[in-house]
Write a protein that holds these residues in place. Structure first.
Motif, PDB file in Angstrom:
ATOM      1  N   THR A 139     -16.634   1.732  -5.398  1.00  0.00           N
ATOM      2  CA  THR A 139     -15.353   2.455  -5.479  1.00  0.00           C
ATOM      3  C   THR A 139     -15.523   3.737  -6.277  1.00  0.00           C
ATOM      4  OG1 THR A 139     -14.116   0.384  -5.339  1.00  0.00           O
ATOM      5  CG2 THR A 139     -12.940   2.284  -6.248  1.00  0.00           C
ATOM      6  N   GLY A 178      -7.974  -2.665   4.726  1.00  0.00           N
ATOM      7  CA  GLY A 178      -7.337  -1.391   4.385  1.00  0.00           C
ATOM      8  C   GLY A 178      -7.962  -0.133   4.964  1.00  0.00           C
ATOM      9  N   ARG A 235      -8.944   1.415  -1.476  1.00  0.00           N
ATOM     10  CA  ARG A 235      -7.589   1.715  -1.017  1.00  0.00           C
ATOM     11  C   ARG A 235      -6.608   1.750  -2.194  1.00  0.00           C
ATOM     12  NH1 ARG A 235      -4.929   1.328   3.945  1.00  0.00           N
ATOM     13  NH2 ARG A 235      -3.116   1.880   2.682  1.00  0.00           N
ATOM     14  N   ARG A 236      -6.743   0.787  -3.095  1.00  0.00           N
ATOM     15  CA  ARG A 236      -5.859   0.770  -4.280  1.00  0.00           C
ATOM     16  C   ARG A 236      -6.064   2.019  -5.117  1.00  0.00           C
ATOM     17  NH1 ARG A 236      -6.803  -4.871  -4.460  1.00  0.00           N
ATOM     18  NH2 ARG A 236      -8.569  -4.595  -5.870  1.00  0.00           N
ATOM     19  N   LYS A 247     -10.818  -2.911  -0.256  1.00  0.00           N
ATOM     20  CA  LYS A 247      -9.515  -3.178  -0.913  1.00  0.00           C
ATOM     21  C   LYS A 247      -9.382  -2.372  -2.201  1.00  0.00           C
ATOM     22  CE  LYS A 247      -9.166  -7.944   0.782  1.00  0.00           C
ATOM     23  NZ  LYS A 247      -9.339  -9.353   0.403  1.00  0.00           N
ATOM     24  N   PRO A 271      -6.717   9.210   3.656  1.00  0.00           N
ATOM     25  CA  PRO A 271      -7.119   7.986   4.352  1.00  0.00           C
ATOM     26  C   PRO A 271      -8.537   7.551   3.999  1.00  0.00           C
ATOM     27  CG  PRO A 271      -6.432   9.717   5.904  1.00  0.00           C
ATOM     28  CD  PRO A 271      -6.576  10.349   4.564  1.00  0.00           C
ATOM     29  N   LEU A 272      -8.800   6.263   4.228  1.00  0.00           N
ATOM     30  CA  LEU A 272     -10.121   5.683   4.000  1.00  0.00           C
ATOM     31  C   LEU A 272     -10.766   5.344   5.338  1.00  0.00           C
ATOM     32  CD1 LEU A 272     -12.366   4.451   2.220  1.00  0.00           C
ATOM     33  CD2 LEU A 272     -11.044   2.323   2.189  1.00  0.00           C
ATOM     34  N   GLN A 282      -8.434   2.838   7.333  1.00  0.00           N
ATOM     35  CA  GLN A 282      -7.411   3.458   8.190  1.00  0.00           C
ATOM     36  C   GLN A 282      -7.993   4.176   9.403  1.00  0.00           C
ATOM     37  OE1 GLN A 282      -6.445   4.654   4.301  1.00  0.00           O
ATOM     38  NE2 GLN A 282      -4.273   4.866   4.794  1.00  0.00           N
ATOM     39  N   MET A 315       0.846  -1.196   0.000  1.00  0.00           N
ATOM     40  CA  MET A 315       0.000   0.000   0.000  1.00  0.00           C
ATOM     41  C   MET A 315       0.890   1.258   0.000  1.00  0.00           C
ATOM     42  SD  MET A 315      -3.312  -0.706   0.122  1.00  0.00           S
ATOM     43  CE  MET A 315      -4.421  -2.046   0.521  1.00  0.00           C
TER      44      MET A 315
END
Length: 354
Positions: free
Chosen positions: A57, A200, A132-133, A129, A140-141, A202, A1
């Motif tokens: 996403t 992922g 985050r990618r 996931k 941050p997520l 945060q 990451m």
């Protein structure tokens, strides 16, 4: 990451020094954005949008493409857990979420078990996931869940926005049954949030939307106690990095001291609380997130800027403030007013961080 390029939000939640007050908005990926409505139309309906990691996403990232926000929040719904428990979640046109099989019978309640998030909520974990990618370390997520009590309200009443008479009747007449539902929900939320963190997320946030409907004693016994259990069970560090946790009880202004002692890193505040007074009450135990009245975003950019300035001034100098709305952004808010809010926070707040 990727390493985070902007960790201001996370540092603010941990009450560490920041150069300015970070900002994000509850429901920032939502119907006030034309691009969200287009993606939702492509998905077919709200639930299909939630259950498609690629489209989830896409909508998570839409407000970040438009505004210089300091955090992204997973696009999902708080009712994914009871849906995974088999209660039959559906969304009636113009009426919000409903359940086909609300919990009414004792045997149904006794049979209730916490779902395995990897088996039954894999679409959410996949979305975390993928987001985050896609964020590639930009901001941050935030992962999230509903609180055990708020989930129970929907699970028992079969829908939201009621007077909670069925829940409250159970609370006073059969507290053992409600405690069973809440214990299962607390385990489910803990497992779910830990799975999001593993994937992922945060930071994590618990939305206790209906906790404010309870009496003083009932709030502590039936809502806060179970959020405290979740705090005790959460993964709070991953790869040596802190994972801050936020508790938000809408209508919870009477109980800030108790909430601050529940083990969270930050409290979300609704707009009925003066953030300066809240800061005095909780001291340096937790950061504060909030708390502009969302209705202000229905006005005009100058009004938005003036009201934003008042919230910043009320919190005052120092760290530990994440600017947010006191609840979700209205679908009728013009995007330019959201832009004005974010610009105002970023331009006015550095003076409080000298």
């Amino acid at each position: 990451m990727s390493k985070l390029k902007n960790d201001t939000f996370l540092r603010a939640l941990m009450r560490q020094p920041t150069d300015y007050t970070p900002v994000w908005m509850m429901r920032q990926a939502g119907r006030y954005l034309p691009e969200y409505n287009q993606t939702r139309a492509r998905a077919g309906d709200f639930l299909s949008l939630c259950k498609n990691p690629e489209l989830a996403t896409e909508v998570t990232l839409q407000p970040l493409a438009r505004f210089p926000l300091d955090a992204a929040i997973l696009f999902s719904d708080i009712l994914t857990i009871p849906d995974a428990m088999g209660l039959g979640l559906y969304f009636a046109q113009g009426e919000g979420p409903k359940f086909e099989r609300p919990l009414r019978e004792e045997w149904e309640i006794r049979d209730l078990t916490a779902p395995n998030p990897y088996e039954h909520l894999g679409y959410v974990i996949d979305a975390v996931k993928e987001i985050r990618r896609a964020l590639d370390g930009s901001v941050p997520l935030i992962g999230f869940s509903g609180s055990p009590f708020t989930l129970a309200c929907y699970m028992i009443e079969g829908q939201g926005g009621t007077d909670f008479s069925t829940v409250k009747k159970m609370l006073y007449q059969r507290p053992d049954l409600l405690h069973h539902i809440l214990a299962v929900n607390a385990q489910a939320v803990t497992d779910y949030l830990n799975a999001q963190i593993e994937a992922g997320a945060q930071a994590v946030m618990i939305f206790d939307t209906w906790g404010g409907a309870l009496s003083h004693a009932a709030y502590h016994e039936f809502s806060l106690r179970y959020m405290q259990d979740i705090m005790n069970g959460l993964t709070r560090k991953k790869d040596g990095v802190d994972i801050p946790a936020v508790i938000f009880t809408k209508g919870g202004g009477n109980w800030l001291e108790s909430m601050a002692a529940a083990g969270c890193d930050a409290l979300g505040l609704d707009w009925t609380v003066d953030i300066g007074v809240a800061r005095q009450r909780v001291g340096d135990r937790v950061a504060l997130q909030g708390n502009l009245d969302p209705s202000i975003l229905l006005t005009d950019p100058d009004t938005v800027r003036a009201e934003t300035a008042k919230v910043l001034a009320s919190y005052g100098s120092g760290h530990g403030h994440v600017f947010n709305l006191g609840h979700g952004i209205s679908q009728f808010a013009p995007p330019e007013n959201a832009a004005a809010l974010i610009e105002a926070v970023h331009s006015l707040s550095p003076a409080y961080h000298l």
